[in-house]
Write a protein that holds these residues in place. Sequence first.
Motif, PDB file in Angstrom:
ATOM      1  N   PRO A 143      58.593  41.575  48.806  1.00  0.00           N
ATOM      2  CA  PRO A 143      56.903  41.429  49.140  1.00  0.00           C
ATOM      3  C   PRO A 143      56.008  41.423  47.994  1.00  0.00           C
ATOM      4  N   ALA A 144      56.353  42.205  46.822  1.00  0.00           N
ATOM      5  CA  ALA A 144      55.601  42.313  45.681  1.00  0.00           C
ATOM      6  C   ALA A 144      55.645  40.623  44.919  1.00  0.00           C
TER       7      ALA A 144
ATOM      8  N   ALA B  25      55.750  38.039  46.584  1.00  0.00           N
ATOM      9  CA  ALA B  25      54.597  36.968  47.382  1.00  0.00           C
ATOM     10  C   ALA B  25      53.331  37.505  47.390  1.00  0.00           C
ATOM     11  N   LEU B  26      53.132  38.893  46.953  1.00  0.00           N
ATOM     12  CA  LEU B  26      51.601  39.177  46.553  1.00  0.00           C
ATOM     13  C   LEU B  26      51.320  38.783  45.306  1.00  0.00           C
ATOM     14  N   GLY B  27      52.067  39.015  44.125  1.00  0.00           N
ATOM     15  CA  GLY B  27      51.767  38.454  42.825  1.00  0.00           C
ATOM     16  C   GLY B  27      51.677  36.998  42.989  1.00  0.00           C
ATOM     17  N   THR B  28      52.600  36.056  43.461  1.00  0.00           N
ATOM     18  CA  THR B  28      52.313  34.626  43.501  1.00  0.00           C
ATOM     19  C   THR B  28      51.238  34.373  44.148  1.00  0.00           C
ATOM     20  N   ASN B  29      50.851  35.083  45.270  1.00  0.00           N
ATOM     21  CA  ASN B  29      49.572  34.502  45.838  1.00  0.00           C
ATOM     22  C   ASN B  29      48.348  35.047  44.980  1.00  0.00           C
ATOM     23  N   LYS B  30      48.395  35.922  44.320  1.00  0.00           N
ATOM     24  CA  LYS B  30      47.249  36.222  43.364  1.00  0.00           C
ATOM     25  C   LYS B  30      47.087  35.212  42.315  1.00  0.00           C
ATOM     26  N   ALA B  31      48.247  34.733  41.717  1.00  0.00           N
ATOM     27  CA  ALA B  31      48.316  33.983  40.701  1.00  0.00           C
ATOM     28  C   ALA B  31      47.687  32.451  41.314  1.00  0.00           C
ATOM     29  N   VAL B  32      47.948  32.102  42.737  1.00  0.00           N
ATOM     30  CA  VAL B  32      47.186  30.974  43.282  1.00  0.00           C
ATOM     31  C   VAL B  32      45.943  31.222  43.259  1.00  0.00           C
ATOM     32  N   ALA B  33      45.454  32.213  43.917  1.00  0.00           N
ATOM     33  CA  ALA B  33      44.066  32.518  44.278  1.00  0.00           C
ATOM     34  C   ALA B  33      42.877  32.469  43.162  1.00  0.00           C
ATOM     35  N   VAL B  34      43.713  33.081  42.050  1.00  0.00           N
ATOM     36  CA  VAL B  34      42.706  33.176  40.925  1.00  0.00           C
ATOM     37  C   VAL B  34      41.997  31.935  40.586  1.00  0.00           C
ATOM     38  N   TRP B  35      42.699  30.599  40.658  1.00  0.00           N
ATOM     39  CA  TRP B  35      42.286  29.442  40.244  1.00  0.00           C
ATOM     40  C   TRP B  35      41.390  28.968  41.104  1.00  0.00           C
ATOM     41  N   GLY B  36      41.332  29.153  42.412  1.00  0.00           N
ATOM     42  CA  GLY B  36      40.642  28.771  43.569  1.00  0.00           C
ATOM     43  C   GLY B  36      39.360  29.515  43.382  1.00  0.00           C
ATOM     44  N   THR B  37      39.587  30.783  43.240  1.00  0.00           N
ATOM     45  CA  THR B  37      38.379  31.938  43.024  1.00  0.00           C
ATOM     46  C   THR B  37      37.320  31.539  41.996  1.00  0.00           C
ATOM     47  N   LEU B  38      38.054  30.763  40.511  1.00  0.00           N
ATOM     48  CA  LEU B  38      37.452  30.783  39.420  1.00  0.00           C
ATOM     49  C   LEU B  38      36.613  29.371  39.731  1.00  0.00           C
TER      50      LEU B  38
ATOM     51  N   ASN C  45      35.718  38.862  43.009  1.00  0.00           N
ATOM     52  CA  ASN C  45      37.136  38.912  43.370  1.00  0.00           C
ATOM     53  C   ASN C  45      37.749  38.125  42.309  1.00  0.00           C
ATOM     54  N   LEU C  46      37.239  37.304  41.440  1.00  0.00           N
ATOM     55  CA  LEU C  46      37.889  36.886  40.331  1.00  0.00           C
ATOM     56  C   LEU C  46      38.366  37.851  39.599  1.00  0.00           C
ATOM     57  N   ALA C  47      37.578  38.818  39.102  1.00  0.00           N
ATOM     58  CA  ALA C  47      37.937  39.881  38.336  1.00  0.00           C
ATOM     59  C   ALA C  47      39.038  40.844  39.049  1.00  0.00           C
ATOM     60  N   THR C  48      39.051  41.041  40.287  1.00  0.00           N
ATOM     61  CA  THR C  48      40.075  41.856  41.028  1.00  0.00           C
ATOM     62  C   THR C  48      41.425  41.070  40.859  1.00  0.00           C
ATOM     63  N   ASN C  49      41.435  39.796  40.909  1.00  0.00           N
ATOM     64  CA  ASN C  49      42.576  38.877  41.018  1.00  0.00           C
ATOM     65  C   ASN C  49      43.386  39.133  39.556  1.00  0.00           C
ATOM     66  N   ILE C  50      42.386  39.047  38.536  1.00  0.00           N
ATOM     67  CA  ILE C  50      42.964  39.013  37.238  1.00  0.00           C
ATOM     68  C   ILE C  50      43.554  40.344  36.988  1.00  0.00           C
ATOM     69  N   GLY C  51      42.609  41.408  37.454  1.00  0.00           N
ATOM     70  CA  GLY C  51      43.290  42.900  37.060  1.00  0.00           C
ATOM     71  C   GLY C  51      44.790  42.844  38.075  1.00  0.00           C
ATOM     72  N   SER C  52      44.671  42.606  39.103  1.00  0.00           N
ATOM     73  CA  SER C  52      46.079  42.482  39.937  1.00  0.00           C
ATOM     74  C   SER C  52      47.170  41.960  39.320  1.00  0.00           C
ATOM     75  N   ILE C  53      46.773  40.520  38.766  1.00  0.00           N
ATOM     76  CA  ILE C  53      47.793  39.476  38.110  1.00  0.00           C
ATOM     77  C   ILE C  53      48.449  40.377  37.010  1.00  0.00           C
ATOM     78  N   ALA C  54      47.555  41.026  36.122  1.00  0.00           N
ATOM     79  CA  ALA C  54      48.140  41.465  34.813  1.00  0.00           C
ATOM     80  C   ALA C  54      49.356  42.335  35.305  1.00  0.00           C
ATOM     81  N   VAL C  55      49.165  43.260  36.253  1.00  0.00           N
ATOM     82  CA  VAL C  55      50.155  44.262  36.749  1.00  0.00           C
ATOM     83  C   VAL C  55      51.514  43.693  37.250  1.00  0.00           C
ATOM     84  N   PHE C  56      51.124  42.622  38.311  1.00  0.00           N
ATOM     85  CA  PHE C  56      52.087  42.009  38.946  1.00  0.00           C
ATOM     86  C   PHE C  56      52.946  41.123  37.820  1.00  0.00           C
ATOM     87  N   ALA C  57      52.456  40.279  37.159  1.00  0.00           N
ATOM     88  CA  ALA C  57      53.284  39.836  36.035  1.00  0.00           C
ATOM     89  C   ALA C  57      53.941  40.368  34.982  1.00  0.00           C
ATOM     90  N   ALA C  58      53.244  41.729  34.652  1.00  0.00           N
ATOM     91  CA  ALA C  58      54.314  42.733  33.751  1.00  0.00           C
ATOM     92  C   ALA C  58      55.453  43.074  34.537  1.00  0.00           C
TER      93      ALA C  58
END
Length: 264
Positions: free
Chosen positions: A52-53, A55-68, A194-207
């Motif tokens: 599940p993590a 799916a969550l991380g990949t979704n954030k990496a998708v959403a960040v571009w649309g949000t930007l 929301n762009l900022a929250t996505n970036i913050g989350s992506i950093a953790v999921f990517a790590a």
Amino acid sequence: MTDFLILLSDRPVLAGVLLVVAAFAGWIDAVVGGGGLVLIPVLLVAFPAAAPATALGTNKAVAVWGTLSASVSYLRRTRGIPVRFLAMAVPIAAVCAGLGALAASAVSKDWMRPMVLVLLLAVGIWVALRPGFGSGHASTLRRSGVIAGLVAAAAIAFYDGIFGPGTGTFLIMAFTALVTGDFLRSAAMAKVVNLATNIGSIAVFAAGGHVVWLLAIALAVANVIGAQIGARMAISRGSGFVRIVLLVAVVAMVGKLGYDMVAG
């Protein structure tokens, strides 16, 4: 998850469905938020062996571009956005979302779903019973509104890192009630935060290795297209349109979370 190029060649129908869903998620995210409730379940069904993590991380990496993309459109075309407030809210939201993502594995979703369900129901009832809410214009930004808005942004960002469904909706409601008085400007602010929250989350999921980058990049293209359509529709049609979509989204999110509670 398998690489998207392998998926595209071996299962083109599924690849096409993922692209369409990613575009729709971008559209709904740009207007009122909640795109994750659209894309995450499809990713979990498409790749049942994935954690599940992931799916969550990949979704954030998708959403960040649309949000930007949506954020740029909103900032260019929406007047009266409190830039100073956003300058304070963005770094706070990024840090709090990262902390939420770190805490995600330690928090049970079983008790969070009913809590979010109740909050979404309260949001829907409030908006439905107060037709004038979100159609006003805050001429001045009071100090108390700034502080309350920043606290709300921090709390919602932390929640976004842990769980996420309804983040955009909660941000719009908080900013409308505390800062702007107007759905459209609140939607613009919500996209930036929301762009900022996505970036913050992506950093953790990517790590943690929970982002499938090739898949995310491919779906991000569709997500950006959907986000651009959604942002332009919201800007051209105004707060009344955002209000209607928000109510529909709340009903859909309540139904989805309620189903998850019963099925799970």
